[in-house]
Design an enzyme around this catalytic site. Structure first.
Site, PDB file in Angstrom:
ATOM      1  N   PHE A   1       0.804  -1.235   0.000  1.00 35.55           N
ATOM      2  CA  PHE A   1       0.000   0.000   0.000  1.00 35.55           C
ATOM      3  C   PHE A   1       0.834   1.280   0.000  1.00 35.55           C
ATOM      4  O   PHE A   1       0.436   2.283   0.628  1.00 35.55           O
ATOM      5  CB  PHE A   1      -0.976   0.004   1.195  1.00 35.55           C
ATOM      6  CG  PHE A   1      -1.625  -1.333   1.420  1.00 35.55           C
ATOM      7  CD1 PHE A   1      -2.330  -1.961   0.399  1.00 35.55           C
ATOM      8  CD2 PHE A   1      -1.501  -1.989   2.628  1.00 35.55           C
ATOM      9  CE1 PHE A   1      -2.891  -3.215   0.579  1.00 35.55           C
ATOM     10  CE2 PHE A   1      -2.062  -3.248   2.831  1.00 35.55           C
ATOM     11  CZ  PHE A   1      -2.760  -3.857   1.802  1.00 35.55           C
ATOM     12  N   CYS A   2       1.971   1.283  -0.674  1.00 38.79           N
ATOM     13  CA  CYS A   2       2.817   2.491  -0.740  1.00 38.79           C
ATOM     14  C   CYS A   2       3.157   3.003   0.661  1.00 38.79           C
ATOM     15  O   CYS A   2       3.337   4.212   0.861  1.00 38.79           O
ATOM     16  CB  CYS A   2       2.166   3.604  -1.563  1.00 38.79           C
ATOM     17  SG  CYS A   2       1.960   3.166  -3.275  1.00 38.79           S
ATOM     18  N   ALA A   3       3.194   2.095   1.604  1.00 39.30           N
ATOM     19  CA  ALA A   3       3.623   2.432   2.968  1.00 39.30           C
ATOM     20  C   ALA A   3       4.410   1.225   3.446  1.00 39.30           C
ATOM     21  O   ALA A   3       4.026   0.551   4.411  1.00 39.30           O
ATOM     22  CB  ALA A   3       2.426   2.727   3.863  1.00 39.30           C
TER      23      ALA A   3
END
Ligand code: PLP
Length: 424
Positions: free
Chosen positions: A373-375
């Site tokens: 999730f781009c985290a």
């Protein structure tokens, strides 16, 4: 497996989204209605946004660059949109509301506008858009409790000199957990720091206000806010923005340009505009601005307390259902029971996240997201924590389900039924 088509998904708010009844073909050739549970990535289009775009399209012409009636009307629509969005985010009279492409663009703009010696203080668990643009940073570890987040910030602000910017997400795109903004803002301001809030996930679900909440800068994305026409916003204090070099060099950002020569051309003398225009060079995204403003107006007119209550009920239904399934672990940063918006990430022991999401899509017509999730730093840490709690290896990536206007309890039931098939 076949499903009955659902009745149209009217929220009690009266707001509705497009695409609630799209037919999708399942692995066995049967057709069902698509269930979008990936609002956190990109939310469906609110009807109000589509209507506003349709209304302006016949008048669509250049903004700020024409004397004709269509151009004048387009310019007016663009500037009215800025006002509506400013009202939605509680902009103070002297704040700037700058159109960008999305939150990533807005935070990069702010990073480039900071005074040269600014120290940026943030947490290692931010979305990459709020992690990677900054330089000269103090990166705080992902906290386990609200108290740890607040005391960690305070400890790191004490003793800093020069301009300081604290940057934090309003709500996590991994867990939906709402960060303790009021306490962090109080600490930041007590130490003379400014605070920027990444409201990409908060603004679609909860009211957030620069003025009332005493936030210095706020960034959001239209496509996560039911306005999928490519606009985002950076709003906040004017002084740093007006003192900074323009984010983009080009037409629209300039008040005056003249060649500089010493016989040969050696460059250009430029007077840059101040105000939003300074950072909005190039022809602006009129449709994106109009769509986003239409959503902001529709949400402002809606009963957001009821919307949040409906969403809470869906999240509770989802979390209770997941908790009842063997081998399913949920991701969270703060202790159980923490306030959250409509986002839940989880993993299933023994089944990869991509297999879970593929099964949901091909067997049940459900769209969710899987991955980190781009985290990445946050999601990996939370997966480790969740595995430890579950006493089982939950794998290296997670599944995320996210809800909003148009989601129904039947959608959640369908999701839970699909996951249950994998845990048997
Ligand atoms: N911040 C958060 C919390 C997000 O969830 C996202 C997108 O998922 C972003 C920033 C970046 O948004 P965008 O891709 O629209 O720039």
């Amino acid at each position: 497996m076949t499903y009955a088509l659902p009745t149209p998904t009217a929220s009690t708010s009266g707001l509705s989204v497009l695409g609630g009844d799209l037919p999708v073909t399942l692995f066995d050739g049967t057709v069902t209605d698509h269930v979008n549970l990936d609002y956190a990535a990109t939310a469906p289009c609110l009807r109000a946004a589509a209507d506003a775009v349709n209304a302006i399209l016949p008048w669509y012409a250049s903004v700020h660059r024409g004397a004709g009636a269509a151009s004048q009307r387009s310019t007016l629509a663009y500037e009215r949109a800025r006002q509506s969005i400013g009202d939605f985010v509680g902009a103070r009279a002297d704040d700037h509301v700058i159109f960008t492409r999305n939150t990533t663009d807005a935070l990069n703009l702010l990073a480039r506008a900071l005074p040269a010696d600014t120290t940026v203080v943030g947490w290692a668990g931010e979305h990459h858009a709020n992690l990677l643009p900054w330089t000269n940073t103090i990166s705080l570890p992902v906290p386990h409790t609200v108290a740890e987040a607040v005391s960690g910030l305070e400890a790191n602000l004490a003793g800093l000199t020069g301009p300081v910017l604290v940057t934090v997400t309003g709500a996590s795109n991994v867990t939906g957990e709402v960060w303790p903004l009021a306490a962090l803002i109080e600490v930041a301001h007590r130490y003379g720091a400014r605070i920027a809030v990444d409201a990409a996930q908060l603004a679609p679900h909860r009211p957030v206000s620069l003025a009332t909440d005493d936030i210095d800068y706020l960034a959001l994305s239209g496509h996560k806010l039911y306005a999928p026409f490519g606009a985002g916003v950076l709003a906040g204090r004017a002084d740093w923005l007006d003192a900074a070099d323009p984010y983009l060099a080009g037409g629209g950002a300039t008040a005056y340009v003249a060649p500089v020569t010493n016989g040969d051309l050696i460059g250009y003398a430029v007077d840059w505009n101040s105000g939003p225009a300074r950072h909005e060079a190039g022809t602006p995204n009129l449709l994106g601005a109009v769509a986003l403003a239409a959503v902001c107006e529709a949400l402002t007119a809606a009963d957001r307390t009821t919307l949040a209550a409906e969403e809470n009920a869906l999240v509770q239904q989802l979390r209770d259902g997941l908790a009842a399934l063997p081998g399913v672990g949920e991701l969270r940063t703060f202790p159980d029971g923490h306030d959250r918006v409509g986002i839940v990430s989880f993993a299933v022991a023994g089944v990869s996240a991509s297999d879970v999401s593929t099964h949901l899509a091909t067997h049940h017509g459900i769209g969710v997201r899987d991955g980190l999730f781009c985290a990445h730093p946050l999601t990996k840490r939370l997966l480790d924590d969740a595995s430890a709690r579950a006493g089982a290896d939950l794998g290296a990536t997670a599944v995320r389900a996210s809800v909003g206007i148009g989601t129904t309890p039947a959608h959640i039931d369908r999701l839970l039924a699909g996951i249950a098939e994998l845990t048997r």
